[in-house]
Design an enzyme around this catalytic site. Structure first.
Site, PDB file in Angstrom:
ATOM      1  CG  ASP A  93      -3.568   5.789  -0.354  1.00  0.00           C
ATOM      2  OD1 ASP A  93      -3.112   5.148   0.604  1.00  0.00           O
ATOM      3  OD2 ASP A  93      -3.567   5.353  -1.540  1.00  0.00           O
ATOM      4  CG  HIS A 140      -3.345   1.871   1.756  1.00  0.00           C
ATOM      5  ND1 HIS A 140      -2.936   2.499   0.602  1.00  0.00           N
ATOM      6  CD2 HIS A 140      -3.320   0.543   1.478  1.00  0.00           C
ATOM      7  CE1 HIS A 140      -2.679   1.586  -0.336  1.00  0.00           C
ATOM      8  NE2 HIS A 140      -2.920   0.392   0.175  1.00  0.00           N
TER       9      HIS A 140
END
Ligand code: UDP
Length: 494
Positions: free
Chosen positions: A127, A22
């Site tokens: 995120d 990520h």
């Protein structure tokens, strides 16, 4: 002191999930935004910043307007070991909840930084697994987009499954269930679905994530329109918001060394690795790596090794730090390394993956189907052998094998994220035998010409999307325009 109108300046705050898969694409995102005229603050923590030190220094040298805000990560407060600041450092599923809690405790420090030390950003991109950022954005009235590092197809399926709670009443995890409202017929089992194993204690987090996903202003995805047009359109309709496909973002790195530097420090001298690859024939090497999170037991590692040996093809095999043990070391040195020394390169630790995949010697990638690995394979035109382990990886396998037709399946039916040996909790067999490993390698490496050509074609399409005038490049420009002009005024000395 007067307040005067000034040219609004696009200013993005990026809040990644602290996990390699990520963080890496969000570093690329920071770079892309900055190269297109935006200012960026990238939120990280001390240990994560240390891991990407090389790239931070490079960015500093390049004078791109990106700064790295290091927030203290409360590992010890939640009962995690000191310095445990990334998902790949967790040693078991019980630590996940602690990690998620520690992440949400960053909220107050982020709010005070934004109130006291930083000018107001014009947009926050967070995120999806950092849903607490929704509260920050609301408190400070800043538009918020979500990002989760995955592709559009897996995002769309996951959205439908989560928001309609498709599997809640399904008892048999082998039963095929139709995904309602999907643009074409799509069936999957609960075992392969991204909700997979539900961890007790995560209910509140999951609910918050759903809410914040719904209320976000839009979604940024690391994909390109031409790769999955049907799903981009359908996801926008289903979620009722704009989907910004601005990838593959890794292509913002000009050369393969830069791409490799975005994660951990490699455990092999890059020159040695390149020298080894240079000695191999074009498209003759199988690259084997399961990313940063999936774990593999000693007995499974041995089966993989023996399968690679039996296939007869040269290979680069990454055994990550977390999977190394005395058993593994002994097994490798008790004959295996000796037997394959002329055609096998074993990397123990972190591999410079992009550098390896970009080498002409690589002919196939045995992957766990993490989205970044898939994109990296697509960008380098390397066909895949798919061995999903958990989360969105079974969906990614579907996209690669059944829809894009650039890979072959090894055939796993059940998730296995925390390295179960042979059987999982439900007594399902999760071990892949050496013969199956060898068989699928031969299937791809001895044949697979159509798959190979399709993979090369997608690599060309990916570059086109990111080039000036391409769909992703245009989307990025549009995104900056849309979220860079909230018309803020600035105070200047009269
Ligand atoms: N990676 C790497 N070297 C390794 C293992 C992983 O460079 O030894 C990189 C890989 O290139 C990718 C990321 O780490 O960019 C892993 O992300 P992915 O989404 O593929 O899988 P995850 O680790 O999130 O499961």
């Amino acid at each position: 002191m007067d307040t005067v109108d000034s040219e609004p300046k696009p200013y993005f705050f990026l809040v990644p999930l602290m996990a390699q898969g990520h963080m890496i694409p969000m570093v690329d995102m920071a770079r892309l935004l900055a190269e297109h005229g935006a200012t960026v603050t990238f939120v990280t923590t001390p240990v994560n910043a240390l891991r990407i030190k090389k790239i931070i220094e490079k960015i500093k040298d390049s004078q791109l307007p990106i700064d790295f805000l290091k927030l203290e990560f409360p590992s010890e407060k939640v009962g995690l070991p000191k310095g445990c600041e990334s998902a790949d450092m967790l040693s078991g599923s019980d630590q996940i909840i602690k990690f998620v809690n520690a992440c949400s405790m960053l909220k107050d420090s982020l709010i005070s930084c934004l109130k006291e030390k930083y000018p107001s950003p014009t947009c926050i991109i967070a995120d999806m697994n950092q849903p607490w950022v929704g509260d920050v954005a609301r408190e400070l009235s800043i538009p918020r987009l979500t990002f989760n590092g995955s592709g559009v197809f897996p995002n769309l399926v996951t959205y439908i499954i989560r928001h309609q709670n498709i599997f809640s009443h399904v008892k048999d995890d082998k039963e095929l269930v139709t995904i309602p409202g999907f643009p074409h017929r799509l069936e999957m089992t609960k075992a392969k679905s991204p909700i997979g194993v539900q961890r007790p204690g995560m209910e509140k987090f999951s609910e918050k994530r759903l809410q914040e996903e719904r209320s976000a202003d839009g979604v940024v995805v690391n994909s390109f329109y031409e790769l999955e047009p049907l799903y981009v359109d359908s996801y926008a309709k289903t979620a009722g918001k704009k989907i910004w496909a601005i990838g593959p973002m890794l292509l913002c790195n000009r050369n393969t060394n830069e791409m490799s530097e975005r994660g951990n420090k490699a455990s092999i001298a890059e020159d040695d690795c390149l020298r080894w690859l240079d000695l191999q024939k074009p498209a003759s090497v199988v690259y084997v790596s399961f990313g940063s999170l999936a774990h593999t037991t000693f007995s499974q590692l041995a089966e993989i090794g023996l399968g690679l040996e039996a296939s007869g093809w040269p290979f680069v095999w990454v055994i990550k730090d977390g999977d190394k043990s005395t058993d593994v070391e002994e097994w490798l040195s008790n004959g295996f390394e000796e037997r394959v020394h002329d055609r096998g390169l074993i990397i123990k630790g972190w591999a410079p993956q992009m550098m390896i995949l970009s080498h002409r010697a690589i002919g196939g990638f045995l992957t766990h189907c993490g989205w970044n690995s898939i994109l990296e394979s697509i960008c380098t035109g390397v066909p895949m052998i798919t061995w999903p382990h958990f989360a969105d990886q079974f969906l990614n396998e579907m996209l690669v094998v059944e829809i894009l037709k650039i890979g072959v399946k090894i055939g796993v039916q059940y998730p296995n994220n925390w390295a179960r040996d042979v059987k999982d909790d439900n007594n399902n067999n999760v071990m892949v035998e050496r013969d199956d490993v060898a068989k699928v390698i031969l299937e791809l490496m001895d044949g697979g010409e159509e798959i190979r050509e399709k993979a090369r074609e997608l690599a060309r399409m990916a570059r086109k999307a990111m080039d000036e005038g391409g769909s992703s490049s245009n989307n990025l420009i549009e995104l900056i325009k849309e979220y860079g002009d909230t018309g803020k005024t600035s105070a200047v000395e009269a």
